[in-house]
Design a protein around this motif. Structure first.
Motif, PDB file in Angstrom:
ATOM      1  N   CYS A 198       0.734  -1.022   0.035  1.00 12.99           N
ATOM      2  CA  CYS A 198      -0.153   0.043  -0.074  1.00 12.99           C
ATOM      3  C   CYS A 198       0.762   1.337   0.072  1.00 12.99           C
ATOM      4  O   CYS A 198       0.802   2.015  -1.025  1.00 12.99           O
ATOM      5  N   ARG A 227       3.660  -0.945  -7.939  1.00 16.32           N
ATOM      6  CA  ARG A 227       2.833   0.178  -7.280  1.00 16.32           C
ATOM      7  C   ARG A 227       2.981   0.377  -5.540  1.00 16.32           C
ATOM      8  O   ARG A 227       2.618  -0.508  -5.196  1.00 16.32           O
ATOM      9  N   LYS A 254       0.386   9.143   1.438  1.00 16.09           N
ATOM     10  CA  LYS A 254      -0.828   8.424   1.828  1.00 16.09           C
ATOM     11  C   LYS A 254      -2.020   9.301   2.149  1.00 16.09           C
ATOM     12  O   LYS A 254      -2.025   9.891   2.955  1.00 16.09           O
ATOM     13  N   PRO A 255      -3.403   8.967   1.383  1.00 13.21           N
ATOM     14  CA  PRO A 255      -4.442   9.940   1.749  1.00 13.21           C
ATOM     15  C   PRO A 255      -5.065   9.184   2.837  1.00 13.21           C
ATOM     16  O   PRO A 255      -6.055   8.375   2.796  1.00 13.21           O
ATOM     17  N   GLU A 311       0.939   7.559  -6.122  1.00 15.41           N
ATOM     18  CA  GLU A 311      -0.399   8.484  -5.764  1.00 15.41           C
ATOM     19  C   GLU A 311      -0.123   9.924  -5.689  1.00 15.41           C
ATOM     20  O   GLU A 311       0.829  10.054  -4.877  1.00 15.41           O
ATOM     21  N   GLN A 353      -1.125   7.970  -9.717  1.00 15.92           N
ATOM     22  CA  GLN A 353      -2.586   7.279  -9.359  1.00 15.92           C
ATOM     23  C   GLN A 353      -3.340   8.519  -8.505  1.00 15.92           C
ATOM     24  O   GLN A 353      -2.905   9.159  -7.716  1.00 15.92           O
ATOM     25  N   GLY A 409      -6.193   9.019  -6.040  1.00 15.64           N
ATOM     26  CA  GLY A 409      -7.088   8.098  -5.260  1.00 15.64           C
ATOM     27  C   GLY A 409      -8.497   8.356  -5.002  1.00 15.64           C
ATOM     28  O   GLY A 409      -8.857   9.457  -5.657  1.00 15.64           O
ATOM     29  N   ALA A 410      -9.239   7.548  -4.560  1.00 20.48           N
ATOM     30  CA  ALA A 410     -10.485   7.656  -4.240  1.00 20.48           C
ATOM     31  C   ALA A 410     -10.956   8.839  -3.701  1.00 20.48           C
ATOM     32  O   ALA A 410     -11.978   9.670  -4.094  1.00 20.48           O
ATOM     33  N   LYS A 411     -10.557   9.228  -2.702  1.00 21.96           N
ATOM     34  CA  LYS A 411     -10.677  10.315  -1.944  1.00 21.96           C
ATOM     35  C   LYS A 411     -10.459  12.026  -2.833  1.00 21.96           C
ATOM     36  O   LYS A 411     -10.996  12.935  -2.325  1.00 21.96           O
ATOM     37  N   LYS A 413      -9.000   6.812  -9.611  1.00 22.43           N
ATOM     38  CA  LYS A 413      -9.654   5.776  -8.909  1.00 22.43           C
ATOM     39  C   LYS A 413     -11.152   6.426  -8.703  1.00 22.43           C
ATOM     40  O   LYS A 413     -11.190   7.678  -8.460  1.00 22.43           O
ATOM     41  N   ARG A 434     -12.543   0.466  -7.311  1.00 22.28           N
ATOM     42  CA  ARG A 434     -12.011  -0.004  -6.221  1.00 22.28           C
ATOM     43  C   ARG A 434     -12.842  -0.155  -5.136  1.00 22.28           C
ATOM     44  O   ARG A 434     -12.448  -0.193  -3.922  1.00 22.28           O
ATOM     45  N   HIS A 475      -8.603  -3.058  -2.258  1.00 18.09           N
ATOM     46  CA  HIS A 475      -9.330  -2.334  -1.521  1.00 18.09           C
ATOM     47  C   HIS A 475     -10.916  -2.383  -1.045  1.00 18.09           C
ATOM     48  O   HIS A 475     -11.610  -1.780  -0.323  1.00 18.09           O
ATOM     49  N   GLU A 519      -2.612  -5.479  -3.853  1.00 17.01           N
ATOM     50  CA  GLU A 519      -1.722  -4.913  -2.649  1.00 17.01           C
ATOM     51  C   GLU A 519      -1.073  -6.309  -2.072  1.00 17.01           C
ATOM     52  O   GLU A 519      -1.584  -7.034  -1.659  1.00 17.01           O
ATOM     53  N   ASP A 544      -3.295  -0.121   5.417  1.00 17.85           N
ATOM     54  CA  ASP A 544      -4.160  -1.145   4.699  1.00 17.85           C
ATOM     55  C   ASP A 544      -3.624  -2.731   5.256  1.00 17.85           C
ATOM     56  O   ASP A 544      -3.583  -3.563   4.242  1.00 17.85           O
TER      57      ASP A 544
HETATM   58  C1  PEP Z   1      -4.261   2.768  -2.151  1.00 19.20           C
HETATM   59  O1  PEP Z   1      -4.439   2.550  -3.550  1.00 19.20           O
HETATM   60  O2  PEP Z   1      -3.332   2.410  -1.384  1.00 19.20           O
HETATM   61  C2  PEP Z   1      -5.375   3.894  -1.873  1.00 19.20           C
HETATM   62  C3  PEP Z   1      -5.292   4.566  -1.106  1.00 19.20           C
HETATM   63  O3  PEP Z   1      -6.643   3.521  -2.652  1.00 19.20           O
HETATM   64  P1  PEP Z   1      -7.890   4.216  -2.563  1.00 19.20           P
HETATM   65  O4  PEP Z   1      -7.756   5.712  -2.846  1.00 19.20           O
HETATM   66  O5  PEP Z   1      -8.756   3.489  -3.396  1.00 19.20           O
HETATM   67  O6  PEP Z   1      -8.549   4.144  -1.221  1.00 19.20           O
END
Ligand code: PEP
Ligand code: MN
Length: 330
Positions: free
Chosen positions: A94, A118, A123-124, A156, A174, A176-178, A199, A229, A264, A290, A301
């Protein structure tokens, strides 16, 4: 509506057309386009002489639509090209947590014959008190793995302040989802030509997801892939719900390569191999899994990451599935 401008037309004429219809001018090597709100269904006949072709669209899924471009976009990432019979299997931890663990991951990837690594350097996280990533130091370690092992780096961006920094180190950015709704990130990625992996936000509809993608495409970057995801549903036994129906929709209706991320979505390592096999059977362009040398001590994660032994086993089982749907794994 998408309007393709004829060749060798003065920029001022294209701008004049765009100004009459709230259009966005999109320049690429192959064409100049003006993309207007989809509510517009016919162009102003005064501009007939500068227009090559028009596509009336039924929603603001426009540049991403197969109605505009029927073929899946070809995006090159090292030895991988999307829109072919290849599936990019991109794995890694992760987050980048240090050189030793990243090197162990790189060795697993090389041993498996895969071509990309990857891991997140930014990290978000949901809490400000948990591991936020190693930042630039992590990016440098990823670049080291690229130089040493010839791997493409997928990593990301967390916010719009460091997009350029991540662009300087990564082969694939990348989002991310957020961060899917972050217009600073979307626009900055639209100004680049680097491949982007967008994502899906876990509370977004497919329409909203692809419209976020349109910010990148209309910004001038055609090198974009979508990643499902997992979305938030009423279910609490899994972390999210992997929307394979959504993936089928994206494959059918958009020209963007589709990547699936079972890790995820499930949130627990036990379900990831089964889901990964289901994803591979869908014949998608990419799969993100992951994998950590020791998930028990992972700084983010932890519960969903596979250890190397489980990955090796999963990888063997993916090969015949890929072959059955006519794909090779890279
Ligand atoms: C990730 O890919 O480690 C991640 C933070 O994913 P997501 O943005 O989909 O939560
Ligand atoms: Mn993660």
């Amino acid at each position: 509506m998408i309007i393709q401008i004829k060749e060798n037309i003065a920029e001022s004429q294209t701008e004049a057309l765009a100004a009459t219809c709230e259009g966005v001018v999109v320049k690429s090597a192959s064409a100049i386009l003006v993309v207007t709100p989809s509510a517009m269904k016919a162009h102003d006949p005064r501009f007939d002489n500068i227009i090559e072709k028009c596509w009336a669209m039924d929603s603001d899924i426009q540049l991403a639509s197969r109605k505009f471009m029927p073929e899946t976009r070809k995006i090159s990432i090292g030895k991988f090209t999307s829109g072919t019979a290849q599936t990019l299997l991109t794995i890694g931890p992760c987050g980048v947590e240090g050189e030793e663990m990243l090197e162990e991951s790189a060795k697993l990837i090389v041993e498996s014959g895969l071509t990309s690594i990857r891991a997140g350097a930014f990290k978000p996280r949901t809490s400000p008190y948990s591991f936020q990533g190693m930042g630039e130091e992590g990016l440098k370690l990823l670049a080291k793995m690229r130089d040493k092992y010839g791997l493409s780096v997928v990593t990301e961006v967390r916010d719009s302040t460091h997009v350029q920094l991540v662009l300087d180190y990564a082969d694939v950015i990348q989002i991310g989802a957020k961060a899917m709704y972050d217009h600073g990130i979307l626009r900055a990625c639209g100004r680049s030509q680097k491949p982007i992996l967008l994502k899906r936000g876990f509370g977004t509809t497919l329409q909203e997801f692809v419209q976020a993608a349109e910010f990148i495409l209309s910004g001038g970057n055609p090198n974009l892939m979508l990643c499902e995801r997992g979305i938030r549903t009423f279910e609490t036994k899994s972390r999210f719900t992997l929307d394979l129906c959504g993936a089928a929709y994206l494959k059918e209706n958009t020209n963007l390569p589709v990547v699936l991320d079972p890790s995820h979505a499930m949130g627990y390592g036990y379900g990831v191999p089964d889901l990964a096999r289901a994803c591979m059977a869908m014949g998608v362009d990419g799969l993100l899994i992951e994998v950590h040398p020791n998930p028990l001590v992972a700084k983010s994660d932890a519960s969903q990451q596979l250890n190397h032994e489980s990955f090796r086993k999963l990888f063997e089982s993916l090969k015949p599935i890929a072959a059955a749907v006519g794909r090779s794994i890279v």
